[in-house]
Design an enzyme around this catalytic site. Structure first.
Site, mmCIF file in Angstrom:
data_model
loop_
_atom_site.group_PDB
_atom_site.id
_atom_site.type_symbol
_atom_site.label_atom_id
_atom_site.label_comp_id
_atom_site.label_asym_id
_atom_site.label_seq_id
_atom_site.Cartn_x
_atom_site.Cartn_y
_atom_site.Cartn_z
ATOM 1 N N SER A 236 24.725 -1.673 -25.624
ATOM 2 C CA SER A 236 24.242 -2.266 -24.374
ATOM 3 C C SER A 236 25.386 -2.770 -23.498
ATOM 4 O O SER A 236 25.419 -2.495 -22.292
ATOM 5 C CB SER A 236 23.243 -3.387 -24.657
ATOM 6 O OG SER A 236 23.805 -4.342 -25.518
ATOM 7 N N HIS B 181 19.509 -0.402 -32.051
ATOM 8 C CA HIS B 181 20.299 -1.532 -31.557
ATOM 9 C C HIS B 181 19.582 -2.838 -31.856
ATOM 10 O O HIS B 181 20.108 -3.716 -32.510
ATOM 11 C CB HIS B 181 20.530 -1.346 -30.056
ATOM 12 C CG HIS B 181 21.647 -2.169 -29.485
ATOM 13 N ND1 HIS B 181 22.387 -3.068 -30.212
ATOM 14 C CD2 HIS B 181 22.169 -2.232 -28.224
ATOM 15 C CE1 HIS B 181 23.302 -3.631 -29.440
ATOM 16 N NE2 HIS B 181 23.186 -3.142 -28.235
ATOM 17 N N HIS C 111 26.408 -4.632 -42.095
ATOM 18 C CA HIS C 111 26.830 -4.628 -40.682
ATOM 19 C C HIS C 111 27.950 -3.621 -40.501
ATOM 20 O O HIS C 111 28.738 -3.384 -41.427
ATOM 21 C CB HIS C 111 27.328 -6.016 -40.260
ATOM 22 C CG HIS C 111 27.336 -6.212 -38.786
ATOM 23 N ND1 HIS C 111 28.411 -5.869 -37.996
ATOM 24 C CD2 HIS C 111 26.384 -6.694 -37.940
ATOM 25 C CE1 HIS C 111 28.128 -6.151 -36.741
ATOM 26 N NE2 HIS C 111 26.900 -6.644 -36.667
ATOM 27 N N ARG D 180 26.215 -16.415 -37.397
ATOM 28 C CA ARG D 180 25.007 -16.689 -36.605
ATOM 29 C C ARG D 180 23.813 -16.862 -37.546
ATOM 30 O O ARG D 180 22.913 -17.652 -37.294
ATOM 31 C CB ARG D 180 24.759 -15.549 -35.603
ATOM 32 C CG ARG D 180 25.891 -15.403 -34.583
ATOM 33 C CD ARG D 180 25.728 -14.175 -33.718
ATOM 34 N NE ARG D 180 25.701 -12.946 -34.497
ATOM 35 C CZ ARG D 180 25.392 -11.752 -34.019
ATOM 36 N NH1 ARG D 180 25.069 -11.613 -32.758
ATOM 37 N NH2 ARG D 180 25.397 -10.687 -34.806
ATOM 38 N N ASP E 7 19.898 -10.830 -37.884
ATOM 39 C CA ASP E 7 18.502 -10.399 -37.829
ATOM 40 C C ASP E 7 17.703 -10.771 -39.074
ATOM 41 O O ASP E 7 16.482 -10.731 -39.062
ATOM 42 C CB ASP E 7 18.446 -8.888 -37.621
ATOM 43 C CG ASP E 7 19.057 -8.497 -36.298
ATOM 44 O OD1 ASP E 7 18.677 -9.078 -35.283
ATOM 45 O OD2 ASP E 7 19.944 -7.620 -36.290
HETATM 46 N N1 CMX Z 1 20.451 -1.674 -47.672
HETATM 47 C C1 CMX Z 1 20.651 -0.525 -48.350
HETATM 48 N N2 CMX Z 1 21.676 0.312 -48.139
HETATM 49 C C2 CMX Z 1 22.577 -0.073 -47.232
HETATM 50 C C3 CMX Z 1 22.481 -1.278 -46.524
HETATM 51 C C4 CMX Z 1 21.346 -2.081 -46.749
HETATM 52 N N3 CMX Z 1 21.128 -3.225 -46.097
HETATM 53 N N4 CMX Z 1 23.540 -1.388 -45.678
HETATM 54 C C5 CMX Z 1 24.279 -0.280 -45.872
HETATM 55 N N5 CMX Z 1 23.704 0.518 -46.798
HETATM 56 C C6 CMX Z 1 24.118 1.846 -47.229
HETATM 57 C C7 CMX Z 1 24.176 2.774 -46.021
HETATM 58 O O1 CMX Z 1 22.869 3.263 -45.742
HETATM 59 C C8 CMX Z 1 25.133 3.827 -46.519
HETATM 60 O O2 CMX Z 1 24.446 4.685 -47.412
HETATM 61 P P1 CMX Z 1 24.641 6.287 -47.324
HETATM 62 O O3 CMX Z 1 26.117 6.524 -47.444
HETATM 63 O O4 CMX Z 1 23.838 6.788 -48.469
HETATM 64 O O5 CMX Z 1 24.132 6.707 -45.987
HETATM 65 C C9 CMX Z 1 26.114 3.013 -47.325
HETATM 66 O O6 CMX Z 1 25.451 1.789 -47.683
HETATM 67 C C10 CMX Z 1 27.392 2.669 -46.588
HETATM 68 O O7 CMX Z 1 27.053 2.083 -45.352
HETATM 69 P P2 CMX Z 1 27.949 0.913 -44.735
HETATM 70 O O8 CMX Z 1 29.287 1.491 -44.431
HETATM 71 O O9 CMX Z 1 27.888 -0.279 -45.627
HETATM 72 O O10 CMX Z 1 27.173 0.484 -43.429
HETATM 73 P P3 CMX Z 1 27.115 1.230 -41.994
HETATM 74 O O11 CMX Z 1 28.222 0.723 -41.159
HETATM 75 O O12 CMX Z 1 26.974 2.687 -42.176
HETATM 76 O O13 CMX Z 1 25.727 0.679 -41.448
HETATM 77 C C11 CMX Z 1 24.074 -0.935 -40.931
HETATM 78 C C12 CMX Z 1 25.568 -0.634 -41.010
HETATM 79 C C13 CMX Z 1 23.851 -2.278 -40.264
HETATM 80 C C14 CMX Z 1 23.369 0.152 -40.073
HETATM 81 C C15 CMX Z 1 23.507 -0.934 -42.354
HETATM 82 O O14 CMX Z 1 24.120 -1.943 -43.098
HETATM 83 C C16 CMX Z 1 22.003 -1.116 -42.395
HETATM 84 O O15 CMX Z 1 21.263 -0.133 -42.254
HETATM 85 N N6 CMX Z 1 21.506 -2.366 -42.589
HETATM 86 C C17 CMX Z 1 20.099 -2.651 -42.575
HETATM 87 C C18 CMX Z 1 19.544 -2.668 -41.148
HETATM 88 C C19 CMX Z 1 20.023 -3.879 -40.378
HETATM 89 O O16 CMX Z 1 20.029 -5.004 -40.847
HETATM 90 N N7 CMX Z 1 20.441 -3.665 -39.131
HETATM 91 C C20 CMX Z 1 20.899 -4.770 -38.263
HETATM 92 C C21 CMX Z 1 22.262 -4.513 -37.703
HETATM 93 C C22 CMX Z 1 22.705 -5.722 -36.921
HETATM 94 C C23 CMX Z 1 23.582 -5.391 -35.733
HETATM 95 O O17 CMX Z 1 23.911 -4.200 -35.530
HETATM 96 O O18 CMX Z 1 23.934 -6.309 -35.018
#
Ligand code: CMX
Length: 428
Positions: A233, A263, A309, A318, A366
């Site tokens: 954003s 997002h 994250h 936060r 979140d």
């Molecule tokens: N639960 C289960 N698995 C998770 C996880 C979680 N909370 N967080 C990361 N992983 C997994 C990823 O899916 C990834 O698996 P694959 O390689 O099989 O695809 C692996 O761990 C490595 O990922 P990462 O490097 O730790 O995390 P990314 O940077 O790829 O993704 C995020 C970050 C936020 C998308 C991910 O941690 C996630 O999906 N979290 C849950 C959703 C969430 O809380 N989103 C809010 C984000 C807040 C923000 O952006 O401000």
């Protein structure tokens, strides 16, 4: 707004001097490498822009103009806007001036309400919010002054002028959208004595007797105000404004990015996750049962929402700030209790799950924000992103005021074709 203008001018001068020095002596200094992973992976981690309003440290989280979350969490949204723009908290006189400026600009033009009321009832609140801001684009002072031929050095002044005009209207606008969509449609007048968060809470018309709800809204608006320049954003708003499209166009565009499920939907998803735990395991589910629920979720290929994250590698400060609020004001809430239990049981599971490849097993903001709002009766999940957008507009505006002050050029990275990429990787 003489005092605010002077401080912004001072900050711009300081930043400009620093950047000029760096540029004069290190123009061609290599600060990183661009890899194929960057090209194909959404440019994640690529250092490609300057943003001084805020910074996210992987371990310590968000800093607003150098101040950490514990150092600014007790402030008001107006103070935070001042901090984002100027780099310092306002004095009482500067704050009074800002309050007065916002108050006199607060009235939303009638055509905006007419437009909003003419939309289908099923219109998403974010669509309404973005449309309302976009339809006020004709009010842009920057646009008029630009056509008159103002010098570049004045661009930031009229961007600031537009920003104040816009920010002043957002509490009424956002609350009005809530009333039109989820309540009877009658609007509640602002109270000039209240601050931005207090007024927004009043105009929502829910839970007005509980003063801690207004404090939660204040905290929510403060904690979500900015998160560097590269998120979808903020970056979108920067790109659009870099073409000298005014702050109304830029904000509306930034909000459209914010509306995306990748997002901002996360706090709704977290709340839904907790609701499901309550439905399936009961309001007082034991930690053991929750543990098993988490394993089932992971084994079925789903993520644990609110954990992990892209940048952070520790508990999001936060989240910690909201936890402090929850402990103080709603420790008996079943939602808050479940958030707490999840905080205890989730990180150890994520640390070892998938052979330890989850980069950050700790909670992000979140994991808790939606639960607190829900506890206070803000039960319309779809509206959470509007509140987030209201807060994030402070960051969009500050980032673009400074970008215009620094005369940053139009943003225009280069794209290449598969053929070009093959050539560069010698894969021809
Ligand atoms: N639960 C289960 N698995 C998770 C996880 C979680 N909370 N967080 C990361 N992983 C997994 C990823 O899916 C990834 O698996 P694959 O390689 O099989 O695809 C692996 O761990 C490595 O990922 P990462 O490097 O730790 O995390 P990314 O940077 O790829 O993704 C995020 C970050 C936020 C998308 C991910 O941690 C996630 O999906 N979290 C849950 C959703 C969430 O809380 N989103 C809010 C984000 C807040 C923000 O952006 O401000």
């Amino acid at each position: 707004m003489k005092q605010l203008e002077d401080k912004v001018q001072h900050r711009i001068n300081t930043l400009c001097k620093e950047l000029t020095q760096i540029s004069e002596t290190h123009q061609d200094h290599v600060i990183g490498q661009v890899t194929v992973r960057h090209l194909l992976g959404g440019m994640r981690g690529l250092k490609a822009m300057v943003c001084n309003t805020s910074f996210v440290d992987p371990h310590q989280g968000l800093f607003i103009s150098g101040y950490s979350v514990p150092e600014f969490e007790d402030r008001t949204p107006k103070e935070i806007f001042f901090l984002l723009c100027t780099g310092s908290f306002p004095t009482s006189s500067e704050l009074a001036e800002l309050k007065e400026e916002l108050q006199k600009r607060a009235e939303v033009p009638p055509y905006v309400w007419n437009m909003l009321r003419s939309l289908p009832k099923e219109t998403h609140p974010m669509t309404m919010f973005s449309l309302a801001i976009l339809c006020m684009e004709g009010e842009s002072v920057f646009k008029k002054k630009y056509l008159e031929g103002i010098p570049k050095s004045d661009f930031w002044r009229y961007t600031l002028e537009d920003a104040l005009n816009l920010i002043a209207k957002l509490p009424s606008l956002a609350a009005g959208i809530y009333r039109i969509l989820f309540m009877s449609g009658n609007l509640i007048e602002p109270d000039p004595e209240l601050d931005l968060a207090g007024n927004f809470t009043r105009m929502l018309g829910i839970n007005n007797k509980d003063k801690s709800f207004a404090d939660l809204i204040r905290l929510y608006l403060v904690l979500h105000c900015d998160h560097e320049g590269g998120n979808v954003s903020a970056f979108t708003a920067r790109v659009v404004n870099s073409a000298l499209s005014n702050i109304y166009y830029a904000t509306s565009a930034g909000l459209n990015g914010l509306a995306g499920p990748l997002h901002r939907l996360a706090n709704q998803v977290c709340l839904h996750f907790i609701t499901q735990i309550h439905e399936q395991l009961g309001l007082e589910a034991s930690k053991d049962k929750i543990r098993q629920y988490l394993y089932n979720t992971l084994d079925s290929g789903n993520v644990i929402p609110g954990y992990g994250h892209a940048v952070l590698r520790e508990t999001d400060p936060r989240f910690t700030s909201f936890m402090g609020f929850g402990e103080k004001h709603c420790s008996d809430s079943p939602y808050f209790k479940t958030v707490k239990k999840l905080f205890e049981v989730t990180p150890p599971i994520l640390k070892e799950y998938k052979g330890g490849k989850i980069a950050n097993p700790w909670p992000n903001v979140d994991a808790i924000s939606g639960s607190l709002l829900y506890h206070y009766g803000m039960i319309h999940f779809d509206f959470y992103t509007v509140m987030f957008g209201l807060s994030r507009t402070l960051g969009f505006c500050a980032q673009n005021i400074i970008a215009r002050g620094l005369n940053q050029p139009i943003i225009r990275p280069k794209s290449i074709t598969n053929q070009g990429l093959k050539g560069l990787t010698k894969g021809l």
